[in-house]
Design a protein around this motif. Structure first.
Motif, mmCIF file in Angstrom:
data_model
loop_
_atom_site.group_PDB
_atom_site.id
_atom_site.type_symbol
_atom_site.label_atom_id
_atom_site.label_comp_id
_atom_site.label_asym_id
_atom_site.label_seq_id
_atom_site.Cartn_x
_atom_site.Cartn_y
_atom_site.Cartn_z
ATOM 1 N N HIS A 117 0.819 -1.211 0.000
ATOM 2 C CA HIS A 117 0.000 0.000 0.000
ATOM 3 C C HIS A 117 0.856 1.267 0.000
ATOM 4 N N ALA A 118 2.162 1.095 -0.241
ATOM 5 C CA ALA A 118 3.095 2.228 -0.332
ATOM 6 C C ALA A 118 3.125 3.060 0.947
ATOM 7 N N ASP A 119 2.892 2.416 2.087
ATOM 8 C CA ASP A 119 2.967 3.117 3.366
ATOM 9 C C ASP A 119 4.407 3.023 3.868
ATOM 10 N N TYR A 120 5.303 3.692 3.154
ATOM 11 C CA TYR A 120 6.728 3.553 3.428
ATOM 12 C C TYR A 120 7.132 4.203 4.747
ATOM 13 N N GLY A 121 6.429 5.258 5.133
ATOM 14 C CA GLY A 121 6.736 5.891 6.407
ATOM 15 C C GLY A 121 6.530 4.941 7.572
ATOM 16 N N GLN A 122 5.437 4.178 7.535
ATOM 17 C CA GLN A 122 5.179 3.197 8.584
ATOM 18 C C GLN A 122 6.246 2.105 8.574
ATOM 19 N N LEU A 123 6.643 1.673 7.391
ATOM 20 C CA LEU A 123 7.673 0.636 7.296
ATOM 21 C C LEU A 123 9.001 1.111 7.866
ATOM 22 N N VAL A 124 9.362 2.345 7.573
ATOM 23 C CA VAL A 124 10.613 2.894 8.102
ATOM 24 C C VAL A 124 10.608 2.858 9.628
ATOM 25 N N ARG A 125 9.445 3.055 10.210
ATOM 26 C CA ARG A 125 9.360 3.075 11.672
ATOM 27 C C ARG A 125 9.413 1.672 12.280
ATOM 28 N N VAL A 126 8.810 0.683 11.623
ATOM 29 C CA VAL A 126 8.697 -0.636 12.257
ATOM 30 C C VAL A 126 9.843 -1.578 11.906
ATOM 31 N N LEU A 127 10.516 -1.352 10.780
ATOM 32 C CA LEU A 127 11.519 -2.321 10.341
ATOM 33 C C LEU A 127 12.720 -2.455 11.278
ATOM 34 N N PRO A 128 13.260 -1.388 11.858
ATOM 35 C CA PRO A 128 14.413 -1.592 12.747
ATOM 36 C C PRO A 128 14.128 -2.565 13.885
ATOM 37 N N CYS A 129 12.980 -2.422 14.541
ATOM 38 C CA CYS A 129 12.633 -3.344 15.634
ATOM 39 C C CYS A 129 12.352 -4.746 15.106
ATOM 40 N N LEU A 130 11.709 -4.823 13.946
ATOM 41 C CA LEU A 130 11.415 -6.134 13.370
ATOM 42 C C LEU A 130 12.703 -6.856 12.986
#
Length: 260
Positions: A117-130
């Motif tokens: 869904h091109a929600d890249y801002g959300q991905l940038v926030r969650v990926l480090p912890c994931l």
């Protein structure tokens, strides 16, 4: 003239070029005509509906306020967010933790959905912890999936070299599993293409495809032919044996007939 002083149509055109899109590509993603995009960019057609501006911003991967000239931030993938991902990829001392595979799979599925869904801002926030959680779980499947999401996001954010690093981590995590290695190779090829290394990208994709090709099967009649050959080779011997049996037994039968 700064970017904030530009008409909104010019800002749309500038972001379209930065995203490597033609007018036709942008029109297709918006489900509109190329003529509509051209008129918007030239200022002939006014963008007077905020819902349309939101749709344009979503496709161009920028905040709607950027198109309106009300803030200077560029895209959902801010440099700070990318730095957090880079730091997570640079960690080699993640302690092993109890694997909560069901929860991690749920988070990975959510991450893929955000990417689609091109929600890249959300991905940038969650990926480090994931990334940290998956690295602690030490599951090849989960590692490959998470590194692939990270690589795909970084390609979209223009971080091709960092995307290649994440894709390479996916290849390492895949180990000897041909399916995991093939899926990881897709990310490697995409990262190499983003770095304008098309030949290397093609080689990576072909190598992965060859690894999962089924082994060539021998024709069934090949084995049958060998069996028939053995039977054919034995057939004269069997026939001779039968003939020899008859020739030896015939005089005895004739003598018996004469005695009768």
């Amino acid at each position: 003239m700064t970017s904030d002083d530009l008409p909104i149509g010019r800002r749309v055109a500038r972001w379209r070029v930065r995203r490597s899109m033609t007018q036709q590509m942008l029109a297709d993603r918006l489900r509109r005509s190329k003529s509509w995009v051209d008129k918007v960019e030239r200022g002939v057609r006014a963008l007077d509906r905020y819902s349309v501006i939101q749709e344009l911003a979503h496709v161009l991967r920028v905040d709607p306020q950027v198109l309106l000239g009300q803030q200077r931030s560029t895209s959902a993938g801010t440099p700070g967010g990318v730095d957090d991902i880079r730091a997570a990829l640079a960690r080699y001392d993640t302690p092993q933790a109890p694997a909560q595979t069901d929860e991690l799979r749920r988070q990975i599925g959510y991450a893929w959905l955000s990417y689609q869904h091109a929600d890249y801002g959300q991905l940038v926030r969650v990926l480090p912890c994931l990334l940290e959680a998956v690295q602690g779980a030490r599951s090849p499947e989960l590692l490959v999936q998470t590194y692939r999401i990270t690589s795909s996001l970084l390609v979209k954010l223009g971080e091709a070299d960092l995307a290649w690093l994440s894709a390479d981590r996916a290849m390492s995590a895949a180990g000897d599993d041909p399916i995991l290695a093939a899926t990881a190779a897709i990310s490697v090829a995409q990262a190499l293409r983003a770095s304008n290394r098309d030949r290397l990208a093609l080689t990576a994709a072909q190598t992965a495809a060859n690894r999962i090709l089924p082994a060539p099967a021998y024709p069934a009649d090949h084995e049958d032919g060998g069996l028939r050959g053995d039977q054919t080779a034995r057939q004269p011997h069997d026939q001779r044996s039968e003939g020899e049996g008859e020739s030896e037994g015939a005089p005895a039968r004739r003598r018996s007939a004469g005695e009768w």
